[in-house]
Design a protein around this motif. Structure first.
Motif: not given
Length: 270
Positions: A86-95, A151-156, A190-201
């Motif tokens: 999760l620490k490694k993905w805290i930037v990667a997933v939101p990107i 990044v791929i997990v966040g993107l897809l 899910g937290v790393l995806i949903s929060i920036p995803g909400l803002i992005g959409y």
């Protein structure tokens, strides 16, 4: 206008009932169930097909925000979560999520449906034909490779409107991690995806016309407020049904469900 709003609310309630039972039955929750159900609900209401998939995905991500936070806090107490990942993905997933939001801004509804259907088929095939001995390695890869996977997990996931559980569970179990740890870690993903995803959409659909009533961008708030309590109430019904089935039956069942969704989406593109 009042008749249309009542009809819209009834359609959303029906969607919540279906999503709640299916989420509990298959143990997945999130957008893997919600997006196709929303697609049917918003289409039945008469929403323009050019944006119906965008609204379905954006609304699903908004619903995942509180459920993923609650799930993460619960799993964190167990100490099973892979915090290193999760620490490694805290930037990667939101990107990856932000890239997906931009794609949603420029992509057509047909493109989003095709993306969902294509990924759903891949996941479905793995679930239907899954074998316990399938492994890509003895442990998760490190360095830039794991970062790229984030990044791929966040993107897809953001393109599909899901919380990342399906993709992260697949990734971690293929590298010899237990399903228990994979599911727990997915709550944080899910937290790393949903929060920036909400803002992005919200941003992606900010100036779009023809949205459902009480929408902010591609997020429809009546659907969010109606679906959350309904799914929470009815998910146990599906869960009780799940306890009567074997794990393998559930995997095959969810795989078949995803295949049917993919066929439905591909048919809509014809």
């Amino acid at each position: 206008m009042s008749y249309e709003l009542v009809y819209f609310a009834l359609v959303l309630i029906a969607a919540g009932v279906v999503a709640g039972v299916l989420a509990g039955l298959f143990g997945i929750g999130g957008g893997a169930v919600l997006v196709p159900v929303f697609y049917q609900a918003f289409s039945a209401w008469g929403l323009d097909q050019a944006i119906v998939m965008h609204v379905s995905v954006g609304t699903s991500l908004a619903i995942i925000v509180p459920t993923s936070i609650r799930s993460f806090m619960t799993h964190r107490q167990s100490g099973v979560i892979d915090m290193e990942t999760l620490k490694k993905w805290i930037v990667a997933v939101p990107i990856g999520v932000l890239i997906a939001s931009y794609i949603a801004f420029i992509a057509s509804g047909e493109a989003l449906r095709a993306i969902f259907a294509f990924i759903a088929i891949i996941v479905a095939i793995r679930m239907i034909f899954n074998q316990p001995h399938w492994r890509l390695g003895k442990d998760l890869p490190g360095g830039i490779y794991r970062w790229i996977v984030g990044v791929i997990v966040g993107l897809l996931s953001a393109l599909m409107g899901i919380g990342g559980g399906v993709l992260n569970n697949t990734f971690m179990t293929l590298y010899n991690r237990s399903m228990h740890q994979a599911v727990a870690t997915s709550s944080g993903v899910g937290v790393l995806i949903s929060i920036p995803g909400l803002i992005g959409y919200v941003w992606a659909g900010w100036s779009i016309e023809g949205l459902p009533p009480f929408s902010t961008g591609f997020v429809n708030w009546p659907a969010v407020l109606l679906i959350i309590p309904i799914t929470l109430m009815l998910a146990p019904v599906g869960a009780r049904l799940a306890h009567r089935l074997e794990k393998r039956q559930l995997e095959v069942g969810f795989g078949i469900f995803l295949l049917l969704v993919a066929i439905r989406f591909f048919y809509s593109l014809a």
